[in-house]
Structures are given as structure tokens and as C-alpha cells.
Design an enzyme around this catalytic site. Structure first.
Site, PDB file in Angstrom:
ATOM      1  N   TYR A   1      -4.961  -5.659  -7.516  1.00  0.00           N
ATOM      2  CA  TYR A   1      -4.847  -4.254  -7.892  1.00  0.00           C
ATOM      3  C   TYR A   1      -6.160  -3.494  -8.010  1.00  0.00           C
ATOM      4  O   TYR A   1      -6.152  -2.276  -8.157  1.00  0.00           O
ATOM      5  CB  TYR A   1      -4.029  -4.139  -9.184  1.00  0.00           C
ATOM      6  CG  TYR A   1      -2.591  -4.557  -8.957  1.00  0.00           C
ATOM      7  CD1 TYR A   1      -1.702  -3.695  -8.334  1.00  0.00           C
ATOM      8  CD2 TYR A   1      -2.152  -5.830  -9.295  1.00  0.00           C
ATOM      9  CE1 TYR A   1      -0.391  -4.070  -8.083  1.00  0.00           C
ATOM     10  CE2 TYR A   1      -0.849  -6.224  -9.049  1.00  0.00           C
ATOM     11  CZ  TYR A   1       0.031  -5.348  -8.435  1.00  0.00           C
ATOM     12  OH  TYR A   1       1.313  -5.733  -8.172  1.00  0.00           O
TER      13      TYR A   1
ATOM     14  N   THR B   1       0.827  -1.203   0.000  1.00  0.00           N
ATOM     15  CA  THR B   1       0.000   0.000   0.000  1.00  0.00           C
ATOM     16  C   THR B   1       0.862   1.253   0.000  1.00  0.00           C
ATOM     17  O   THR B   1       0.569   2.230  -0.711  1.00  0.00           O
ATOM     18  CB  THR B   1      -0.944  -0.001   1.214  1.00  0.00           C
ATOM     19  OG1 THR B   1      -1.805  -1.132   1.136  1.00  0.00           O
ATOM     20  CG2 THR B   1      -1.785   1.264   1.263  1.00  0.00           C
TER      21      THR B   1
ATOM     22  N   PHE C   1       6.030  -6.180 -19.649  1.00  0.00           N
ATOM     23  CA  PHE C   1       7.084  -5.240 -19.235  1.00  0.00           C
ATOM     24  C   PHE C   1       7.355  -5.372 -17.754  1.00  0.00           C
ATOM     25  O   PHE C   1       6.581  -5.973 -17.027  1.00  0.00           O
ATOM     26  CB  PHE C   1       6.694  -3.797 -19.581  1.00  0.00           C
ATOM     27  CG  PHE C   1       5.339  -3.381 -19.110  1.00  0.00           C
ATOM     28  CD1 PHE C   1       5.157  -2.850 -17.828  1.00  0.00           C
ATOM     29  CD2 PHE C   1       4.219  -3.503 -19.920  1.00  0.00           C
ATOM     30  CE1 PHE C   1       3.905  -2.456 -17.373  1.00  0.00           C
ATOM     31  CE2 PHE C   1       2.966  -3.107 -19.487  1.00  0.00           C
ATOM     32  CZ  PHE C   1       2.792  -2.592 -18.221  1.00  0.00           C
TER      33      PHE C   1
END
Length: 409
Positions: free
Chosen positions: A123, A95, A409
Site C-alpha cells: 500500500y 490499482t 475491520f
């Protein structure tokens, strides 16, 4: 220890990255892969949490440029390499890193943040919604035939060295980016990512191969792939694994698919990540023999609601007031009037009565045009406050082609 993140220093990279590897199972990456990520890392955008001298939390954000509906290329934070040490869970480390990161992204003036999730359940609470899906399939080429458009035989295919052909492939890729939302406009150095081919990760397959599609001497498409030879008592049973491909027109694309599906000594073509609306599905004779599946890909987060919604186009005229909830980034909360259409849009704060109520997570899911607001409403995640507003806004947010992330990525 403190859970307060700080910026990563270049000298700390090896320890920081080693903790990331440990959090993902402890198997070291190939040296060439690790070296490439270090070369691409923007250290002032990478953070960590330390317990003494040991890094126990990692997170980074590449500076990307993402295509959105309408063809605009938008500055975007590519969130990456997020991990928390197994010994330090449930202490607020994740967090704190998400808090620091989104504050930084806002300060950098980037209206969007995106990520690919190892665990999608994580998420949503930070405002990310699943915005793109990737199609997987295995084409049984012993039973499936392709019907290709007229002119396919005019395309010339040429085998090429993947490294030597990278310039030609990148030129095709760059022309495709504005056509499909969710694609990354590759910046210098990123052309090496699709070429990563560690020998230890091939699973018995060949090194990466490349074929170029040409017409009148111009490269109009490419495919990167590998072949895994296999044999049974009945004969050859090899497979083709499609790594990456792109084509500038339907004929060139059909020529590439026909080639991949007709390589000698193979009986299947394995597709790992292609757009949900990819053309091969309409070329094959039997879609059931291809076993297509979808998986979540790019998770999207609007960091600046007004700027993000103003930067994309809409496939139909829209004039709607959105009541947006965003507890994690409260600067986005409140009512926003979105006016727009195919030629562009504006989105500004308003005191007018709201037409739809939703959270920033739903806006992220719908932002690239691949997830409909009506489907989110059916799940109770969007509320219609003015009759008719949901349908009209959902149509406007959609797009003619499915969004797609070409590589991780």
C-alpha cells in the site's frame, strides 16, 4: 473483461465475499462472523471488479470516525476487504480499485483513509504510511511480579457476562477514544466486533470471559479474555489470552492487569494487541520475561492534505511550509503552509519557499503522532530545506501518547 470497478449490490454479497475468502486461503469464516460483516457493510461504499458473472476483485470502505492528536474525531474511510483473485493478478485490478476508492473518499469529503494490511508492502505505492504499531507480549507469570499503585486494592472486580456487560464496557471505551489517537469512535453495531468469538477459532481456549473494575459502584474498567487450560507432568500450565481491555485511570488498569496475571492454574498472559506505550510494561518486574514485540497496525493515507493537517492539534507551535509529493492523488501536490499548536491549526496552499520536502506517505506515517519525521528523514524519506525546520516540525507532530488501533475491520 473490464477492470473498471462498480458498486456492489446486496444480492451479490455472497459471491463477492466468497471470492474474498478464496483470496485469503479459501477457509470459510464462521457463519456469525460473516453475518456480522454483512450487517455492517455499507453497500454504496463497497466495490468490485467482475469477469463475466464472477467477482475477481473486492474492496470496501467503512465510514469511520477516528481520533487524532488533540482529541478531535475525524471522518475517515476504513478501507477493508481488499482482494484480487489469484487467476487475475497483474491486470491492474488493484490499482483500478484504489483509484476509484480514493476518488470516492475525496467526493465523500473524508480527509483520511486508513487500513490494516495483510501484506504491508502493497500500500505504500498508493500513499499509505504505517501510522500505528501494536505491541505483543507473553508475560511469564511464574517469574514476573507486578508493582501496582496505591489504591489498587480499593478497586472491586466483578465477573460479568460479556454480552450483558457490553453497555458498561462501551461507556468506558467511548471515554477513552479522545484520549488516544488512532482509536475508532464505535458507531451502532460496531460494539459487536470485539465480542466475536467463533468456537472454531478458540484453539482449545474457553469462550470469552469478562471482568469489570468498579469503584464506588461505577464501572471504571473492563477486560475481555479467554483461558486455555493446559497441563504438564509438573502441573497446571494454562495461559490467559487478553482480547480487549480499557480503564479510565491508572489504578483501575493496574487492578485489571494484576487480576489477569494471577488467575489460578495459569502461568502466562498473552497480549495480542496493545498500545506501544501501554502501562503494563512499567508494572512488571522483568520486561525481558515478557518478550515484547511490535507489529505494524494502522496504515494512514491523507486524502485531503490541507483538511487533514488542519483537523489535528500539535504538541508545540509550528509554522512550516511543506512541499508534498503525491503522484496517485495529484490534487495534494504542491506547497502547504501549516501553522498550529496545541489549540488547533490551519493548513493552506502557499507559494512561499518550502522548509521540508516529503511525500504524502510520510505525512500519513507521522499524522497520528507515533512516527517521528526525524526518523523518516534518517531513512532519506524527508528532506530538510531550511536548517532547523526538521527538528521543530518533528517535535510538533509528535504526541504524548502512542496512537493505537483497538481492533481490526
Amino acid at each position: 473483461m473490464t477492470t473498471e470497478p462498480r458498486v456492489l449490490g446486496p444480492a451479490e454479497w455472497d459471491d463477492w465475499y466468497g471470492n474474498l475468502e478464496l483470496a485469503f486461503g479459501g477457509v470459510p469464516e464462521a457463519p456469525e462472523e460473516r453475518a456480522l460483516w454483512r450487517e455492517l457493510a455499507e453497500f454504496d461504499r463497497f466495490i468490485g471488479v467482475w469477469d463475466g458473472e464472477r467477482p475477481v476483485g473486492t474492496a470496501g470502505a467503512f465510514s469511520f470516525r477516528l481520533s487524532v492528536p488533540g482529541g478531535a474525531i475525524v471522518p475517515t474511510a476504513g478501507v477493508t476487504m481488499v482482494s484480487v483473485a489469484a487467476t487475475h493478478r497483474r491486470r491492474g485490478i488493484l490499482t483500478s480499485m484504489m483509484r476509484r476508492q480514493l476518488d470516492d473518499v475525496r467526493a465523500w469529503g473524508e480527509p483520511l483513509a486508513v487500513l490494516t494490511a495483510s501484506e504491508p508492502v502493497i500500500y505504500g505505492r498508493f500513499g499509505y504510511g504505517v501510522g500505528t504499531y501494536a505491541a505483543r507480549a507473553t508475560i511469564d507469570t511464574t517469574r514476573v511480579r507486578l508493582t501496582v499503585p496505591e489504591g489498587t486494592d480499593d478497586v472491586v472486580l466483578r465477573q460479568a457476562d460479556p454480552v450483558k456487560a457490553v453497555g458498561a464496557c462501551e461507556a468506558v471505551y467511548a471515554r477513552l477514544v479522545p484520549r488516544r489517537p488512532g482509536m475508532l469512535a464505535r458507531q451502532p453495531g460496531w460494539e459487536a466486533v470485539p465480542l466475536l468469538d467463533p468456537a472454531g477459532e478458540r484453539g482449545g481456549a474457553s469462550p470469552m470471559q469478562c471482568v469489570l473494575a468498579e469503584r464506588d459502584g461505577e464501572v471504571v474498567g473492563f477486560a475481555r479474555y479467554a483461558i486455555k487450560p493446559e497441563w504438564s507432568f509438573a502441573g497446571a500450565n494454562g495461559s490467559v489470552s487478553v482480547k480487549d481491555m480499557g480503564a479510565l485511570d491508572p489504578v483501575a488498569e493496574a487492578a485489571l492487569w494484576r487480576f489477569l496475571c494471577s488467575i489460578d492454574l495459569t502461568t502466562s498472559v498473552r497480549i495480542h494487541s496493545r498500545p506501544a506505550d501501554d502501562a503494563w510494561q512499567h508494572l512488571v518486574s522483568d520486561i525481558r520475561r515478557c518478550e515484547p514485540t511490535l507489529r505494524d497496525s494502522l496504515h494512514v493515507r491523507l486524502v485531503d492534505v490541507g483538511a487533514a493537517l488542519s483537523l489535528r492539534a500539535y504538541q508545540a507551535p509550528v509554522d512550516v511550509v511543506l512541499e508534498v509529493a503525491d503522484a496517485f492523488c495529484p490534487w495534494n501536490e504542491g506547497r502547504w503552509r501549516l501553522r498550529g499548536g496545541p489549540d488547533g491549526a490551519t493548513c493552506v496552499r502557499t507559494e512561499d519557499a518550502a522548509d521540508l520536502a516529503l511525500s504524502v506517505r510520510e505525512l500519513g506515517a507521522a499524522y497520528l503522532g507515533g512516527v517521528s519525521l526525524t526518523s523518516l528523514a534518517a531513512a532519506g524519506r524527508v528532506r530538510e530545506l531550511r536548517p532547523g525546520a526538521l527538528f521543530a516540525t518533528s517535535v510538533a507532530f509528535g504526541w504524548a501518547v502512542a496512537p493505537w488501533l483497538p481492533h481490526g475491520f
